[in-house]
Structure formats: C-alpha cells, structure tokens
Scaffold this motif. Structure first.
Motif, short mmCIF file in Angstrom:
data_model
loop_
_atom_site.label_atom_id
_atom_site.label_comp_id
_atom_site.label_asym_id
_atom_site.label_seq_id
_atom_site.Cartn_x
_atom_site.Cartn_y
_atom_site.Cartn_z
N LEU A 75 3.96 5.88 -5.47
CA LEU A 75 3.99 5.98 -6.93
C LEU A 75 2.88 6.89 -7.43
CD1 LEU A 75 4.79 2.26 -7.90
CD2 LEU A 75 6.29 4.24 -8.15
N ALA A 76 1.70 6.79 -6.79
CA ALA A 76 0.56 7.61 -7.20
C ALA A 76 0.86 9.09 -6.97
CB ALA A 76 -0.70 7.18 -6.43
N VAL A 77 1.44 9.42 -5.80
CA VAL A 77 1.77 10.81 -5.49
C VAL A 77 2.81 11.33 -6.48
CG1 VAL A 77 2.88 12.32 -3.80
CG2 VAL A 77 1.18 10.63 -3.05
N TRP A 78 3.79 10.48 -6.73
CA TRP A 78 4.87 10.83 -7.68
C TRP A 78 4.28 11.13 -9.06
CZ3 TRP A 78 9.24 6.82 -9.16
CH2 TRP A 78 10.11 7.40 -10.09
N GLU A 79 3.45 10.21 -9.55
CA GLU A 79 2.83 10.38 -10.87
C GLU A 79 1.98 11.66 -10.90
OE1 GLU A 79 3.36 8.10 -13.52
OE2 GLU A 79 2.36 9.61 -14.76
N GLY A 80 1.25 11.86 -9.78
CA GLY A 80 0.40 13.06 -9.68
C GLY A 80 1.22 14.33 -9.77
N LEU A 81 2.33 14.37 -9.01
CA LEU A 81 3.20 15.55 -9.02
C LEU A 81 3.80 15.78 -10.40
CD1 LEU A 81 5.15 15.29 -5.64
CD2 LEU A 81 3.65 17.16 -6.38
N ALA A 82 4.20 14.67 -11.05
CA ALA A 82 4.81 14.80 -12.38
C ALA A 82 3.80 15.37 -13.37
CB ALA A 82 5.32 13.43 -12.84
N VAL A 98 0.84 -1.20 0.00
CA VAL A 98 0.00 0.00 0.00
C VAL A 98 0.87 1.25 0.00
CG1 VAL A 98 -1.64 1.35 1.37
CG2 VAL A 98 -1.98 -1.13 1.09
N PHE A 99 1.93 1.22 0.82
CA PHE A 99 2.84 2.37 0.92
C PHE A 99 3.44 2.70 -0.44
CE2 PHE A 99 7.35 3.58 1.30
CZ PHE A 99 7.19 4.86 1.83
N TYR A 100 3.96 1.67 -1.13
CA TYR A 100 4.63 1.94 -2.40
C TYR A 100 3.66 2.38 -3.48
CZ TYR A 100 9.17 0.52 -0.73
OH TYR A 100 10.35 0.48 -0.04
N LEU A 101 2.47 1.77 -3.48
CA LEU A 101 1.47 2.19 -4.46
C LEU A 101 1.11 3.66 -4.26
CD1 LEU A 101 -0.95 -0.87 -4.81
CD2 LEU A 101 0.52 0.18 -6.57
#
Lengths: 269, 287
Positions: free
Chosen positions: A33-40, A27-30
């Motif tokens: 990744l979601a936050v990272w993708e969102g920021l990008a 859950v943590f890694y997902l």
C-alpha cells in the motif's frame, strides 16, 4: 489457517509460531500500500488514471454509503446464486450419469471435456443472439461457466468411489435413487467439492465479463461505468468489491464445507 | 447351555419391547448348495474358481469355511449373497432359490465397509432407513444394537475415530439391525490384532447364540475356525473344493485355552497341510 484444524494435532510450539505468517502478511500488504500510495503521489501518471489507495478507499466508501455498490453487489450475487444452483442441479445429474453409465461417458463425456476448455464468456455472443441482451443471456453464461466443472467433479468423484461402499449398501437393501442419494453422492463428496469450488469461481468470472456488456446496475457494470466516467478510483473500488465477494464465498461457504467433510472423513492434511 | 435363556434380550426394556420383538423375529435359515461351480473367463482363458460344491447348512448353524487364499471361499460367499451367479448348480436359502442380493443375507468384509460420511448411529441405521422405517423407530433399534456390541457412548463418532475392532463391531451391529437370516462373514477379523480378535470371537459367539442366525464364516485362520464353528469345512485351491469336514462339538462358550480346541485345531491343520502339499505336487493342475 484456522483454530479448528489446529487444535487437535499441533503442538503448543506450533501454536505459538502461528501468528508469524500473519505478521509477515501484514507487513507485506502495508508495504504494498505504501509503494502504491508513493507511486500515485509521484506524479508519473495523472491521478484519475492511477489513484492511490486512499483515493480508492474514498471511492469505496462513497459507493457503499450511497448504496450503489451494495445494490450492485446484491444484483450480481442474485444472478450467480441462481445460475450456480441451476448448474449444481444439472451438473450433479449429468456427472452421476457420466460416472455410472459407460456409453454416456465415452460419448457425452468427451464433449463435456471439450466444452470445459471453452471459457464460458465465449457463449455470450451466442446467448445474446438466441436470447437477446437480457437477464436470461447473462444467466446462461453463468450456468455454462459452472456446469462443466461441476459435472466433471461429480463424475470423477463417482468413478473413484470405492466399490465396496456400493456393494455394502446394496447388500443392506439400498436400491434405485436411494443408492445415489444415500451412498454414491456422499461417498464422492470430497472429490466433488473441488469441482464445486472451481465451478463457482468460473461462474463468477463469466458473470463479471457478461455484466460489462449489460447495462443494469451490477458489479460488472459498475466497472464499465467507472471506465465511462474516466474514474479509475471507482474501477479499482469495484475490483476490491469483486475480490471481497469472491473471497467471502470461499471463506463462508466452500472452506467450512471442505473442513467439515475432511474432519468427518478423517482426511487431515 | 440354554439358548432360550439368552434369547429375549430386550426383556426389562419395556419401552422398546414391541420393536425388539419384531427385531428378533427372524432366526437363521437353512442353506443348500447343490453341485455349485463357478468358472471365470478372462481374455479367453477360463479359470475354475469353484467346482462341484455340495453343502448343507442347518438353520442357525455356525459354519466356517477354511482354506488358503485363492481357494474360492469369497467367491462362494458372493454366490450365496446373490452378488454373483453360479456357472452350474443351485443355491437355496430357506428352501427358496437365490435370485440376486437380499437383506436376508448380509455380507461382512475385512475392511468393514462402513460409510465414512455417517456416524456410528447412522451407519447402524442405514439398512433400516432403506427398509423405510420411520426415524424414531430406526434410532431406537440402532441404539439397542450399538449397546449389544458394547459401543454405547460412541454413537456420534465417525469411522476414522474408531479402532479396527470397533469398526467390525459397528459393521456387525449394522448387519444385525436389519434382522437378516444369515451372516456371510468374509475374513472380518483378518486385520485385527490377536487380543481384539479373541474378544470379538467371544462377542460374536454370544450374539450368535442369542439371535440364532445362520453364520457362514470365511477364514484362513485355523484356530479361529475351530474356535467359532459348529462345523469347519476345509477348502483346497484351484479349483476350490471341499477336502475335509470337521464337526466341532466342543462346549460353548469356548475358551481358547481349552485343550480340546487345541487338539481339534491340530487335526484340522493336518488336513489343510495335506491339501496344500497335494496342491504343490500337482502344480495346481489337478482338475
């Protein structure tokens, strides 16, 4: 962590609960990744400077498919394996000497302690002056990275060997080199292992730093190429490769070695 | 009882007979201590651990050294083992002066000192490997000794998987595998429970009867000393010296229920008590 260490000791209840840390980790890694993708995707930074995980994954795939990353990783691995084996040989010998000979410990031992505090990439300028910017300079830095950790690990292992092992071994006829190879080193192994592991990680870090400066295909150099091309996705993809190699070495070499030693000796956590 | 009957233990194991023959060739050697003393100096202070020990042990004899802790028994064993040198006096084993450690005299400790990185088989093989025996031969010899200490089936076990009694059995097998002339046992069963200790007494007696090794056995347990020894030497502490000698001529194998054993134990105990009272009265300064 592993099924092997769990089998003998834990209760069925503990085994049932075992998947939970994995779930939390997933859950943590997902989420990450979601936050990272969102920021990008937010458009705060240009895409070539802050690519999302999907872009990085694409770069990783391209690098692997073209064989570039594989060849780079193999070149780096070859260097670290050679450098590490050299350190292992010298460090074991040096550690044994420091652990058994008091005068050496009081003199050379303090020097080793001091050098241990020096990040080994600091040797790079000197290595380049002495050896030129070539394979040997890189190897030198790798050796310096692992050497002192291994030396100090072997030394403390040897010093903490219960004297009655040595006494019993001598009483049973062990003499000279056999006393070292058959008794003192194996007796020191549990303590030595942490030094070996630390030596590996220091060597890996130094190698990456050294490779940034040395223009032949390697993981460290692929980072530098990514920077030169303004390609942050490649830089990040190579970083993933470097982490993967580091984790793999730990999981495939050091963790099994440690586990086997602990099981043999009956040192359970 | 006939010792000869028990001796050729390898009869019927034709495959291993030649090795076994070589294995059992050395029976015990005699031991002679003449006026041996050991003085330790520590920060300018001297402490006499042993004074003027004169002692003769016949080849194949089982001698127990009995005394409270601090009476120099272990020091004496180290001297005989050659791990330490006497301040004065001479030690001879089989007529030869002791010069350093040798595989003809093997020490056994309370903590067994087995190697935790080796399994039972390789622990027992250790001394044979140091002696340069080829792998097959040392494996065969080790297997036989493991069988003789009743540990067949535990060859692949590591030390932490064994009980205290089993560890001592491995240590005994490891010592006997290199065929020493003398076993120097330093309270080997001191940490074991009473039942296990009794069993190991019997096993040790059997092995000793079959191999005719000379055994010097240090203990502070009176009953143990009387149950095992041909002779019991009582030590007094500070400085260590022999204050009593008992010949235990009870028949073997000995039973702990033997009334004779109980009587002799009481006799030895009385001497030990007297030595202790004397020690207290003189505050340990009675040099």
């Amino acid at each position: 962590m592993s099924a092997l260490t769990m089998t003998s000791r834990t209760t069925p209840a503990a085994e049932r609960a075992d998947w939970r840390p994995w779930l939390r980790r997933g859950v943590f890694y997902l989420a990450l990744l979601a936050v990272w993708e969102g920021l990008a995707r937010s458009g705060l930074w240009p895409g070539y400077l802050f690519p999302g995980p999907l872009t990085v994954l694409g770069a990783l795939w391209d690098g692997l498919a073209s064989g570039l990353f594989v060849r780079g990783a193999l070149a780096s691995l070859q260097r670290i394996v050679i450098g590490y084996l050299i350190s292992l040989g010298i460090g074991t010998l040096l550690g044994l000497l420091l652990g058994r000979i008091r005068v050496l410990d009081e003199t050379l031992g303090s020097l080793v302690m001091g050098l241990q505090a020096l990040p080994s990439v600091c040797w790079l300028p000197l290595a380049i002056l002495w050896l030129g910017l070539n394979e040997r300079a890189i190897l030198f830095v790798v050796v310096m990275g692992a050497l002192f950790s291994i030396t100090l690990g072997v030394e403390s292992g040897v010093k903490n060997t219960p004297p009655h092992y040595v006494q019993a071994a001598r009483n049973l006829g062990a003499r000279g080199p056999a006393l070292y190879t058959d008794v003192i080193l194996p007796a020191a192994l549990p303590a030595v292992l942490s030094g070996l592991k630390q030596g590996w990680s220091f060597a890996w870090r130094s190698l990456m730093a050294a490779e940034l400066l040395y223009y032949t295909l390697s993981l460290g150099n692929l980072l530098q190429t990514g920077r030169d091309l303004n390609d942050a996705a490649q830089v990040m993809a190579v970083m993933v490769m470097i982490i993967a190699v580091g984790v793999a070495a730990d999981q495939l070499v050091f963790t099994p070695l440690e586990r086997r030693t602990r099981e043999r000796w009956g040192l359970h956590r | 009882m006939s010792m000869l009957g028990a001796l050729p233990w390898a009869v019927g194991r034709s495959k291993d007979r030649t090795q076994a023959g070589a294995l059992n060739s050395a029976s015990g050697l005699s031991l002679r201590l003449e006026d041996v003393s050991r003085v330790f100096s520590h920060h300018g202070q001297t402490v006499a651990a042993l004074t003027s020990i004169t002692l003769e042990v016949a080849a194949g004899e089982f001698v127990c050294l009995l005394g409270p802790s601090g009476c120099g028994k272990s020091t004496l064993l180290n001297l005989i083992a050659g791990l330490d040198t006497p301040t004065t006096g001479a030690i001879r084993v089989g007529g030869q002066p002791v010069e350093g450690p040798g595989t003809d005299r093997v020490l056994l400790f309370q903590e067994a000192a087995l190697f935790p990185w080796l399994d039972v088989q390789r622990n027992v093989e250790f001394g044979l490997k140091q002696a340069g025996l080829p792998p097959q031969q040392r494996a065969a010899i080790a297997r036989q000794w493991i069988e003789r200490v009743n540990l067949t089936g535990f060859e692949r076990h590591y030390v932490h998987q064994l009980s205290g009694g089993m560890r001592q059995r491995v240590a005994i097998a490891r010592a006997l595998a290199i065929d020493p002339a003398m076993l120097l046992m330093d309270e080997p069963f001191g940490a074991l429970d009473a039942l296990t200790r009794d069993r190991l007494h019997q096993e040790l007696e059997t092995l000793w009867a079959a191999t005719r090794k000379t055994v010097i056995f240090v203990t502070h347990n009176v009953r143990e000393a009387v149950a095992l020894g041909d002779r019991v030497l009582v030590f007094s502490p500070r400085p260590g010296r022999i204050v009593g000698e008992f010949h235990i001529d009870l028949p073997r194998p000995r039973s702990l229920e033997d009334p004779g054993l109980v009587t002799r134990t009481a006799e030895v105990m009385a001497v030990l008590r007297a030595a202790d009272a004397d020690e207290r009265a003189h505050g340990g300064r009675g040099r």
